[in-house]
Design a protein around this motif. Structure first.
Motif, PDB file in Angstrom:
ATOM      1  N   ALA A 391       0.810  -1.217   0.000  1.00  0.00           N
ATOM      2  CA  ALA A 391       0.000   0.000   0.000  1.00  0.00           C
ATOM      3  C   ALA A 391       0.845   1.269   0.000  1.00  0.00           C
ATOM      4  O   ALA A 391       0.441   2.271  -0.587  1.00  0.00           O
ATOM      5  N   THR A 392       2.007   1.242   0.638  1.00  0.00           N
ATOM      6  CA  THR A 392       2.861   2.435   0.641  1.00  0.00           C
ATOM      7  C   THR A 392       3.324   2.753  -0.774  1.00  0.00           C
ATOM      8  O   THR A 392       3.313   3.914  -1.200  1.00  0.00           O
ATOM      9  N   ALA A 393       3.732   1.740  -1.508  1.00  0.00           N
ATOM     10  CA  ALA A 393       4.165   1.968  -2.885  1.00  0.00           C
ATOM     11  C   ALA A 393       3.006   2.424  -3.767  1.00  0.00           C
ATOM     12  O   ALA A 393       3.141   3.348  -4.581  1.00  0.00           O
ATOM     13  N   VAL A 394       1.853   1.793  -3.600  1.00  0.00           N
ATOM     14  CA  VAL A 394       0.672   2.172  -4.384  1.00  0.00           C
ATOM     15  C   VAL A 394       0.300   3.626  -4.114  1.00  0.00           C
ATOM     16  O   VAL A 394       0.049   4.409  -5.041  1.00  0.00           O
ATOM     17  N   ALA A 395       0.266   4.005  -2.848  1.00  0.00           N
ATOM     18  CA  ALA A 395      -0.100   5.378  -2.491  1.00  0.00           C
ATOM     19  C   ALA A 395       0.961   6.361  -2.932  1.00  0.00           C
ATOM     20  O   ALA A 395       0.646   7.478  -3.362  1.00  0.00           O
ATOM     21  N   LYS A 396       2.220   5.971  -2.832  1.00  0.00           N
ATOM     22  CA  LYS A 396       3.302   6.855  -3.272  1.00  0.00           C
ATOM     23  C   LYS A 396       3.149   7.177  -4.761  1.00  0.00           C
ATOM     24  O   LYS A 396       3.302   8.322  -5.190  1.00  0.00           O
ATOM     25  N   TYR A 397       2.840   6.163  -5.532  1.00  0.00           N
ATOM     26  CA  TYR A 397       2.650   6.376  -6.971  1.00  0.00           C
ATOM     27  C   TYR A 397       1.516   7.356  -7.236  1.00  0.00           C
ATOM     28  O   TYR A 397       1.682   8.365  -7.920  1.00  0.00           O
ATOM     29  N   ALA A 461      -2.735 -10.326  -0.721  1.00  0.00           N
ATOM     30  CA  ALA A 461      -3.847 -10.802   0.101  1.00  0.00           C
ATOM     31  C   ALA A 461      -4.197  -9.779   1.186  1.00  0.00           C
ATOM     32  O   ALA A 461      -5.380  -9.523   1.457  1.00  0.00           O
ATOM     33  N   ALA A 462      -3.177  -9.169   1.796  1.00  0.00           N
ATOM     34  CA  ALA A 462      -3.420  -8.176   2.846  1.00  0.00           C
ATOM     35  C   ALA A 462      -4.060  -6.917   2.274  1.00  0.00           C
ATOM     36  O   ALA A 462      -4.962  -6.331   2.887  1.00  0.00           O
ATOM     37  N   PHE A 463      -3.610  -6.507   1.098  1.00  0.00           N
ATOM     38  CA  PHE A 463      -4.189  -5.334   0.443  1.00  0.00           C
ATOM     39  C   PHE A 463      -5.649  -5.598   0.091  1.00  0.00           C
ATOM     40  O   PHE A 463      -6.523  -4.750   0.334  1.00  0.00           O
ATOM     41  N   ASP A 464      -5.930  -6.778  -0.460  1.00  0.00           N
ATOM     42  CA  ASP A 464      -7.302  -7.129  -0.817  1.00  0.00           C
ATOM     43  C   ASP A 464      -8.193  -7.180   0.423  1.00  0.00           C
ATOM     44  O   ASP A 464      -9.349  -6.743   0.384  1.00  0.00           O
ATOM     45  N   ALA A 465      -7.656  -7.694   1.513  1.00  0.00           N
ATOM     46  CA  ALA A 465      -8.445  -7.757   2.747  1.00  0.00           C
ATOM     47  C   ALA A 465      -8.804  -6.365   3.239  1.00  0.00           C
ATOM     48  O   ALA A 465      -9.925  -6.133   3.721  1.00  0.00           O
ATOM     49  N   GLU A 466      -7.880  -5.427   3.097  1.00  0.00           N
ATOM     50  CA  GLU A 466      -8.128  -4.053   3.559  1.00  0.00           C
ATOM     51  C   GLU A 466      -9.220  -3.382   2.726  1.00  0.00           C
ATOM     52  O   GLU A 466     -10.174  -2.817   3.271  1.00  0.00           O
ATOM     53  N   ILE A 467      -9.094  -3.437   1.417  1.00  0.00           N
ATOM     54  CA  ILE A 467     -10.075  -2.743   0.581  1.00  0.00           C
ATOM     55  C   ILE A 467     -11.430  -3.450   0.618  1.00  0.00           C
ATOM     56  O   ILE A 467     -12.472  -2.818   0.418  1.00  0.00           O
ATOM     57  N   SER A 468     -11.429  -4.754   0.908  1.00  0.00           N
ATOM     58  CA  SER A 468     -12.691  -5.503   0.942  1.00  0.00           C
ATOM     59  C   SER A 468     -13.525  -5.188   2.172  1.00  0.00           C
ATOM     60  O   SER A 468     -14.708  -5.570   2.227  1.00  0.00           O
ATOM     61  N   LEU A 469     -12.941  -4.512   3.150  1.00  0.00           N
ATOM     62  CA  LEU A 469     -13.708  -4.119   4.335  1.00  0.00           C
ATOM     63  C   LEU A 469     -14.851  -3.164   3.983  1.00  0.00           C
ATOM     64  O   LEU A 469     -15.778  -2.983   4.768  1.00  0.00           O
ATOM     65  N   SER A 505      -1.567   1.163 -15.084  1.00  0.00           N
ATOM     66  CA  SER A 505      -3.024   1.055 -15.064  1.00  0.00           C
ATOM     67  C   SER A 505      -3.494   0.310 -13.823  1.00  0.00           C
ATOM     68  O   SER A 505      -4.451   0.718 -13.152  1.00  0.00           O
ATOM     69  N   VAL A 506      -2.821  -0.780 -13.513  1.00  0.00           N
ATOM     70  CA  VAL A 506      -3.231  -1.589 -12.360  1.00  0.00           C
ATOM     71  C   VAL A 506      -2.964  -0.843 -11.058  1.00  0.00           C
ATOM     72  O   VAL A 506      -3.802  -0.854 -10.142  1.00  0.00           O
ATOM     73  N   VAL A 507      -1.826  -0.182 -10.947  1.00  0.00           N
ATOM     74  CA  VAL A 507      -1.512   0.548  -9.714  1.00  0.00           C
ATOM     75  C   VAL A 507      -2.512   1.683  -9.500  1.00  0.00           C
ATOM     76  O   VAL A 507      -2.944   1.946  -8.370  1.00  0.00           O
ATOM     77  N   GLU A 508      -2.907   2.359 -10.568  1.00  0.00           N
ATOM     78  CA  GLU A 508      -3.924   3.407 -10.449  1.00  0.00           C
ATOM     79  C   GLU A 508      -5.228   2.828  -9.914  1.00  0.00           C
ATOM     80  O   GLU A 508      -5.858   3.398  -9.007  1.00  0.00           O
ATOM     81  N   SER A 509      -5.646   1.685 -10.442  1.00  0.00           N
ATOM     82  CA  SER A 509      -6.882   1.054  -9.974  1.00  0.00           C
ATOM     83  C   SER A 509      -6.772   0.656  -8.507  1.00  0.00           C
ATOM     84  O   SER A 509      -7.726   0.787  -7.730  1.00  0.00           O
ATOM     85  N   MET A 510      -5.600   0.175  -8.108  1.00  0.00           N
ATOM     86  CA  MET A 510      -5.385  -0.211  -6.712  1.00  0.00           C
ATOM     87  C   MET A 510      -5.472   1.011  -5.798  1.00  0.00           C
ATOM     88  O   MET A 510      -6.075   0.956  -4.718  1.00  0.00           O
ATOM     89  N   ALA A 511      -4.867   2.101  -6.228  1.00  0.00           N
ATOM     90  CA  ALA A 511      -4.859   3.312  -5.402  1.00  0.00           C
ATOM     91  C   ALA A 511      -6.266   3.865  -5.217  1.00  0.00           C
ATOM     92  O   ALA A 511      -6.660   4.242  -4.105  1.00  0.00           O
ATOM     93  N   LEU A 512      -7.022   3.905  -6.295  1.00  0.00           N
ATOM     94  CA  LEU A 512      -8.395   4.412  -6.190  1.00  0.00           C
ATOM     95  C   LEU A 512      -9.257   3.490  -5.336  1.00  0.00           C
ATOM     96  O   LEU A 512     -10.123   3.953  -4.580  1.00  0.00           O
ATOM     97  N   ALA A 513      -9.027   2.195  -5.436  1.00  0.00           N
ATOM     98  CA  ALA A 513      -9.766   1.259  -4.592  1.00  0.00           C
ATOM     99  C   ALA A 513      -9.452   1.493  -3.120  1.00  0.00           C
ATOM    100  O   ALA A 513     -10.351   1.467  -2.263  1.00  0.00           O
ATOM    101  N   GLU A 515      -8.256   4.338  -1.660  1.00  0.00           N
ATOM    102  CA  GLU A 515      -8.803   5.622  -1.210  1.00  0.00           C
ATOM    103  C   GLU A 515     -10.314   5.538  -1.024  1.00  0.00           C
ATOM    104  O   GLU A 515     -10.856   5.997  -0.003  1.00  0.00           O
ATOM    105  N   ALA A 516     -10.994   4.975  -2.010  1.00  0.00           N
ATOM    106  CA  ALA A 516     -12.461   4.900  -1.927  1.00  0.00           C
ATOM    107  C   ALA A 516     -12.908   4.049  -0.747  1.00  0.00           C
ATOM    108  O   ALA A 516     -13.853   4.406  -0.029  1.00  0.00           O
ATOM    109  N   SER A 517     -12.244   2.930  -0.526  1.00  0.00           N
ATOM    110  CA  SER A 517     -12.649   2.050   0.572  1.00  0.00           C
ATOM    111  C   SER A 517     -12.424   2.715   1.923  1.00  0.00           C
ATOM    112  O   SER A 517     -13.235   2.553   2.845  1.00  0.00           O
TER     113      SER A 517
END
Length: 560
Positions: A391-397, A461-469, A505-513, A515-517
């Motif tokens: 998540a740190t790398a995703v958010a940094k991007y 798996a940890a990233f998916d668990a966080e956004i899936s909350l 493209s994938v990192v952007e989708s991860m970051a928006l997921a 933030e939105a979650s």
């Protein structure tokens, strides 16, 4: 009556009565006014430091601190390679305002308070203080960040840590270079002109004085293309080790002053003429038989210094988020104090939409930044550590890339005033790009995300668990999360070249997921709903201010 007896009496019209200008935004408390930050601090176990953070908020919101910030960015550092008698001194002179700012930041623990007092929320409190200081004067945050980030790397070499960590933890500050100092500011220097981010291409050579190895002295020779904060007391640098103890790219601690009081060889060749970050000197340096001590194992330099890089990448997120807060605070303040066409700007629907959209971006960045800070606390379990790795790398991007355009749009809200250096948003516009460049530009970070997903699948798996909350709260978000899972699965099956082409493209989708979650879980419904519709909805637009119909602008702006 003669002509000489007559004269015309001047009848001046008053042209300098100031009307319809916004009131000065000064002598305010930046913590008390920042609802989003206060909520995040309390939510993530940092409420025990409310009084301390309120004190920082009053300090950085004062007219004097703002004036010092202006001085530090307009009377910029000056390099003195020699003294008047021709002796090589390699010193950078800063305006006293810069020293006042960094001294205050250090005194309030913006550098290492989370290491000195580890407890749940320590990183959160440190992050909040760091963000408030950097919101008003961002340049000094560079050495403050590096001093914070150096601790985990130093602790890999206990004998060296015993000497230097207590100095880094000190809340005193002195700009003098001296072997007797009980405090220390740290810098780092990895990149060279032939390699840039490819640090393994470095050509700086480290020759052992004796047998060599961890904790031993080496002599370094080479040229470093970027060295920030060259008046720091010590630096972590990378160099190619030679000798029987081991070879390869290794990490070294390089002091500016040796124990006997003599200056180490540290030739500052020039200061970089940067776009922004003006108050902070960045330099090229020449090392020539320069004394340094190996940190960590020979040939494991990247693994050693990556501990420092991980922390500074988080600080890039904090810095970008604090810049967004400054941009929103200044733009909203101006719009609430200036009228046009019969109403204040903030009450004009078009302007309100822009301000609300900028506020959404700022809130998402702040909520994400503080959530990440909490994941860096010492009580983090294995899942939290896996989450923060990715998540740190995703958010940094993403957050750092959003910063420059966000600051531009806020600047435009002030019209011509925003384009002048008399107002802080011109400085902020020049400042924001450095957060995206420092500690890995976009492609470097995106590829690091791919590397983490491949080598540390538990982070996915940890990233998916966080956004899936946040699942089940929004149809649009659920659709995005489902699509993201599909894309991550596809990415894992691609060859390396194809995966790299898809990385951004994938990192952007991860970051928006992410933030939105987080907004769904932690912010009021009008904020989360508007963000999701504007960033993930089918009718999303490219420019700020094009919010979907139904967005509750007043509810969003109340928080800013």
């Amino acid at each position: 009556m003669t002509q000489s007896d007559t004269h015309t009496t001047p009848q001046p019209h008053v042209t300098h009565t100031v009307l319809n200008q916004s009131a000065p935004r000064r002598d305010i408390n930046e913590y008390e006014l920042n609802t989003v930050l206060r909520e995040a601090v309390r939510r993530h176990d940092g409420g025990w430091a409310d009084d301390e953070l309120r004190e920082i908020g009053a300090l950085v919101g004062s007219e004097q601190f703002q004036h010092d910030a202006h001085l530090a960015n307009t009377i910029t550092p000056e390099l003195h390679t020699h003294d008047r008698w021709g002796n090589r001194i390699d010193e950078v002179e800063y305006h006293p305002a810069y020293h006042r700012i960094i001294a205050a930041s250090i005194a309030h623990g913006s550098h290492t308070r989370c290491w000195a007092d580890p407890q749940p929320g320590s990183h959160v409190v440190r992050a909040a203080g760091f963000m408030m200081f950097g919101q008003i004067e961002p340049g000094h945050a560079c050495p403050v960040s590096m001093t914070h980030a150096v601790i985990p790397s130093l602790e890999l070499q206990p004998d060296v840590a015993a000497q230097w960590v207590p100095k880094a933890l000190s809340r005193s500050y002195s700009p003098d270079l001296s072997a007797d100092k009980q405090s220390a500011i740290f810098g780092m220097s990895m990149t060279e002109k032939q390699g840039g981010s490819d640090v393994r291409a470095n050509t700086t050579v480290a020759k052992p004085v004796g047998g060599g190895g961890p904790g031993a002295e080496y002599l370094l020779t080479g040229h470093k293309w970027f060295c920030s904060a060259p008046m720091s007391d010590a630096f972590l640098v990378l160099a190619q080790a030679e000798g029987p103890a081991g070879e390869g790219l290794s990490c070294f601690l390089l002091p500016r002053v040796l124990p006997d009081g003599t200056r180490n060889v540290f030739r500052i060749q020039r200061l970089k003429n940067k776009l922004g970050n003006k108050s902070n000197a960045s330099s090229e340096i020449e090392l020539d038989g320069t004394v340094a001590v190996m940190i960590g194992e020979p040939g494991r330099g990247v693994r050693t210094i990556i501990e420092m890089v991980a922390q500074t990448r988080l600080d890039c997120v904090l810095g970008s988020a604090s810049g967004m807060r400054q941009s929103v605070a200044e733009a909203v303040w101006h719009a609430r104090h200036r009228a046009a066409f019969g109403a204040t700007l903030a009450d004009q629907p078009a302007m309100a939409a822009v301000l609300a959209d900028l506020s959404l971006e700022s809130e998402a960045a702040t909520v994400t930044a503080i959530r990440l800070a909490r994941a860096h606390d010492e009580d983090a379990d294995d899942q939290e550590r896996a989450f923060r790795r990715l998540a740190t790398a995703v958010a940094k991007y993403w957050i750092c890339k959003r910063g420059p355009h966000h600051s531009y749009e806020a600047l435009e809200c002030l019209g011509g005033n925003g384009y002048t250096e008399d107002f802080p948003l011109a400085m902020r516009y020049r400042e924001q790009p450095v957060m995206a460049v420092w500690e890995g530009s976009g492609n470097v970070i995106a590829l690091d995300v791919l590397r983490a997903m491949t080598r540390e699948p538990e982070s996915v798996a940890a990233f998916d668990a966080e956004i899936s909350l946040a699942r089940g709260s929004s149809r649009i978000l659920d659709t995005h999360l489902d699509s993201l899972r599909d894309h991550l699965g596809e990415l894992a099956r691609l060859d390396a070249a194809s995966a790299q082409r898809r990385a951004r493209s994938v990192v952007e989708s991860m970051a928006l997921a992410l933030e939105a979650s987080l907004l769904v879980r932690f912010s009021p419904a009008p904020v989360a709903d508007a963000f999701i519709a504007a960033r993930l909805g089918e009718d999303r637009k490219f420019e700020y201010g094009a919010l979907p119909d139904g967005a509750d602008l007043s509810a969003i702006l109340e928080r800013h």
